[in-house]
Design a protein around this motif. Structure first.
Motif, short mmCIF file in Angstrom:
data_model
loop_
_atom_site.label_atom_id
_atom_site.label_comp_id
_atom_site.label_asym_id
_atom_site.label_seq_id
_atom_site.Cartn_x
_atom_site.Cartn_y
_atom_site.Cartn_z
N ARG A 255 11.40 -71.96 -42.12
CA ARG A 255 10.34 -72.45 -41.92
C ARG A 255 10.26 -73.74 -41.36
O ARG A 255 10.97 -74.59 -41.42
CB ARG A 255 9.60 -72.38 -43.37
CG ARG A 255 9.36 -71.25 -44.04
CD ARG A 255 9.01 -71.42 -45.71
NE ARG A 255 7.83 -72.25 -45.92
CZ ARG A 255 7.30 -72.49 -46.93
NH1 ARG A 255 7.68 -71.66 -48.05
NH2 ARG A 255 6.16 -73.34 -47.06
N THR A 256 9.15 -73.97 -40.79
CA THR A 256 9.07 -75.43 -39.91
C THR A 256 8.00 -76.47 -40.65
O THR A 256 7.86 -77.51 -40.25
CB THR A 256 8.40 -75.21 -38.45
OG1 THR A 256 7.32 -74.60 -38.73
CG2 THR A 256 9.58 -74.12 -37.86
N ASP A 257 7.56 -76.20 -41.83
CA ASP A 257 6.68 -76.78 -42.58
C ASP A 257 7.19 -77.57 -43.63
O ASP A 257 6.36 -78.29 -44.48
CB ASP A 257 5.39 -75.87 -43.09
CG ASP A 257 5.78 -74.73 -44.21
OD1 ASP A 257 6.85 -74.40 -44.09
OD2 ASP A 257 5.08 -74.31 -44.81
#
Length: 161
Positions: free
Chosen positions: A39-41
Protein backbone atom coordinates in the motif's frame (compact mmCIF):
# COMPACT_ATOMS: atom_id res chain seq x y z
CA UNK A 1 -1.17 -29.12 -24.71
CA UNK A 2 0.87 -25.89 -24.85
CA UNK A 3 -1.93 -23.90 -23.15
CA UNK A 4 -2.09 -26.44 -20.32
CA UNK A 5 1.71 -26.24 -19.82
CA UNK A 6 1.60 -22.42 -19.70
CA UNK A 7 -1.15 -22.50 -17.02
CA UNK A 8 0.76 -25.03 -14.90
CA UNK A 9 3.95 -22.99 -15.29
CA UNK A 10 2.14 -19.78 -14.25
CA UNK A 11 0.66 -21.47 -11.18
CA UNK A 12 4.09 -22.86 -10.25
CA UNK A 13 5.69 -19.40 -10.50
CA UNK A 14 2.83 -17.89 -8.45
CA UNK A 15 3.35 -20.45 -5.68
CA UNK A 16 7.10 -19.82 -5.68
CA UNK A 17 6.55 -16.05 -5.34
CA UNK A 18 4.06 -16.62 -2.49
CA UNK A 19 6.51 -18.90 -0.63
CA UNK A 20 9.37 -16.44 -1.17
CA UNK A 21 7.37 -13.49 0.19
CA UNK A 22 6.30 -15.34 3.34
CA UNK A 23 9.82 -16.65 3.85
CA UNK A 24 11.26 -13.12 3.72
CA UNK A 25 8.38 -11.53 5.65
CA UNK A 26 6.97 -14.12 8.07
CA UNK A 27 3.89 -13.17 10.09
CA UNK A 28 3.99 -13.92 13.78
CA UNK A 29 1.06 -13.75 16.16
CA UNK A 30 1.04 -10.50 18.08
CA UNK A 31 3.66 -8.74 15.95
CA UNK A 32 3.54 -6.26 13.12
CA UNK A 33 4.18 -7.27 9.55
CA UNK A 34 7.52 -6.09 8.20
CA UNK A 35 6.07 -4.41 5.13
CA UNK A 36 3.16 -2.14 4.27
CA UNK A 37 1.55 -4.83 2.11
CA UNK A 38 2.31 -2.84 -1.03
CA UNK A 39 0.00 0.00 0.00
CA UNK A 40 1.28 3.45 -0.88
CA UNK A 41 -1.17 5.31 1.37
CA UNK A 42 0.36 4.14 4.67
CA UNK A 43 1.79 6.95 6.83
CA UNK A 44 5.39 6.27 7.86
CA UNK A 45 7.09 7.63 10.96
CA UNK A 46 9.95 9.91 9.88
CA UNK A 47 11.02 11.81 13.02
CA UNK A 48 10.89 11.78 16.80
CA UNK A 49 12.40 14.47 18.99
CA UNK A 50 12.14 15.43 22.61
CA UNK A 51 10.59 18.89 23.01
CA UNK A 52 10.08 18.99 26.81
CA UNK A 53 11.15 17.01 29.87
CA UNK A 54 8.04 14.82 29.45
CA UNK A 55 7.14 15.19 25.75
CA UNK A 56 8.30 13.66 22.47
CA UNK A 57 7.04 15.09 19.18
CA UNK A 58 6.66 12.71 16.24
CA UNK A 59 6.19 13.34 12.53
CA UNK A 60 4.67 11.10 9.85
CA UNK A 61 5.27 11.54 6.12
CA UNK A 62 1.54 11.48 5.34
CA UNK A 63 -1.60 12.45 7.25
CA UNK A 64 -2.85 9.79 9.68
CA UNK A 65 -6.27 8.68 10.82
CA UNK A 66 -6.19 10.76 14.01
CA UNK A 67 -8.24 8.19 16.00
CA UNK A 68 -5.55 5.57 15.32
CA UNK A 69 -2.59 7.95 15.69
CA UNK A 70 -3.60 8.97 19.23
CA UNK A 71 -4.00 5.39 20.52
CA UNK A 72 -1.08 4.63 22.82
CA UNK A 73 -1.15 0.89 22.05
CA UNK A 74 -0.09 1.68 18.45
CA UNK A 75 3.38 2.66 19.73
CA UNK A 76 6.34 0.94 21.35
CA UNK A 77 9.37 2.58 22.92
CA UNK A 78 12.52 0.48 22.84
CA UNK A 79 15.65 1.21 24.84
CA UNK A 80 18.36 0.54 22.27
CA UNK A 81 21.19 0.02 24.78
CA UNK A 82 19.84 -1.65 27.93
CA UNK A 83 18.69 -5.17 28.66
CA UNK A 84 16.47 -4.15 31.61
CA UNK A 85 13.50 -1.81 31.48
CA UNK A 86 14.22 1.69 32.74
CA UNK A 87 12.73 5.12 32.25
CA UNK A 88 9.96 5.36 29.67
CA UNK A 89 10.90 2.27 27.62
CA UNK A 90 8.36 -0.51 27.11
CA UNK A 91 10.85 -3.01 25.70
CA UNK A 92 14.59 -3.64 25.87
CA UNK A 93 17.13 -3.74 23.06
CA UNK A 94 16.71 -7.36 21.93
CA UNK A 95 12.99 -7.74 22.71
CA UNK A 96 10.37 -8.15 19.97
CA UNK A 97 7.26 -5.99 19.97
CA UNK A 98 3.87 -7.47 20.83
CA UNK A 99 0.54 -6.33 22.23
CA UNK A 100 1.77 -6.78 25.80
CA UNK A 101 4.68 -4.32 25.56
CA UNK A 102 3.00 -1.44 23.72
CA UNK A 103 2.65 1.94 25.40
CA UNK A 104 -0.48 2.33 27.55
CA UNK A 105 -2.74 5.26 28.47
CA UNK A 106 -1.24 5.04 31.99
CA UNK A 107 2.18 5.88 30.50
CA UNK A 108 1.42 8.44 27.80
CA UNK A 109 -1.24 10.66 26.29
CA UNK A 110 -1.05 11.47 22.58
CA UNK A 111 -2.51 14.52 20.86
CA UNK A 112 -2.30 16.10 17.41
CA UNK A 113 -0.19 19.27 17.26
CA UNK A 114 -2.05 20.88 14.36
CA UNK A 115 -4.58 20.08 11.64
CA UNK A 116 -2.02 18.40 9.35
CA UNK A 117 -2.67 14.97 10.98
CA UNK A 118 1.09 14.38 10.53
CA UNK A 119 2.46 15.86 13.77
CA UNK A 120 1.71 14.47 17.27
CA UNK A 121 2.93 15.02 20.83
CA UNK A 122 3.46 12.06 23.14
CA UNK A 123 3.24 13.42 26.69
CA UNK A 124 4.58 10.92 29.18
CA UNK A 125 3.32 10.70 32.76
CA UNK A 126 6.95 10.45 33.93
CA UNK A 127 9.92 12.61 33.08
CA UNK A 128 12.08 11.38 30.23
CA UNK A 129 15.57 10.31 31.36
CA UNK A 130 18.44 12.41 29.98
CA UNK A 131 20.95 10.97 27.50
CA UNK A 132 19.04 7.82 26.56
CA UNK A 133 18.75 6.45 23.03
CA UNK A 134 15.28 5.16 22.26
CA UNK A 135 13.61 3.68 19.20
CA UNK A 136 10.00 4.73 18.75
CA UNK A 137 8.04 2.15 16.77
CA UNK A 138 4.62 2.88 15.28
CA UNK A 139 2.08 0.46 13.86
CA UNK A 140 -1.50 -0.13 12.79
CA UNK A 141 -2.09 3.48 11.71
CA UNK A 142 -3.90 4.08 8.43
CA UNK A 143 -4.37 7.27 6.45
CA UNK A 144 -7.69 9.12 6.87
CA UNK A 145 -10.65 7.65 4.98
CA UNK A 146 -8.81 4.49 3.93
CA UNK A 147 -9.15 0.81 4.76
CA UNK A 148 -8.00 -0.39 8.16
CA UNK A 149 -4.34 -1.27 8.38
CA UNK A 150 -2.45 -3.76 10.52
CA UNK A 151 1.29 -3.48 10.07
CA UNK A 152 4.35 -1.35 10.54
CA UNK A 153 4.42 2.43 10.22
CA UNK A 154 8.18 2.41 10.71
CA UNK A 155 10.51 3.35 13.52
CA UNK A 156 12.94 6.15 14.32
CA UNK A 157 15.72 6.50 16.87
CA UNK A 158 16.17 9.59 19.00
CA UNK A 159 18.39 10.69 21.87
CA UNK A 160 16.84 12.37 24.90
CA UNK A 161 18.18 15.65 26.25
Amino acid sequence: MKTYSKKVGSIYIGVLVFVLIFTLFPLQKGTLTKATSGRTDIPMLIEAKQIANDTVQITFDKPCDVKKAIKSNNYWLQDTTKSTLEGIATLVKEEQINTENALTPDQVSISPVDNSAKLYNLKFNNQIPVGQTYRLIAGNIAAPDTAAYTGSNGSVDFVTK
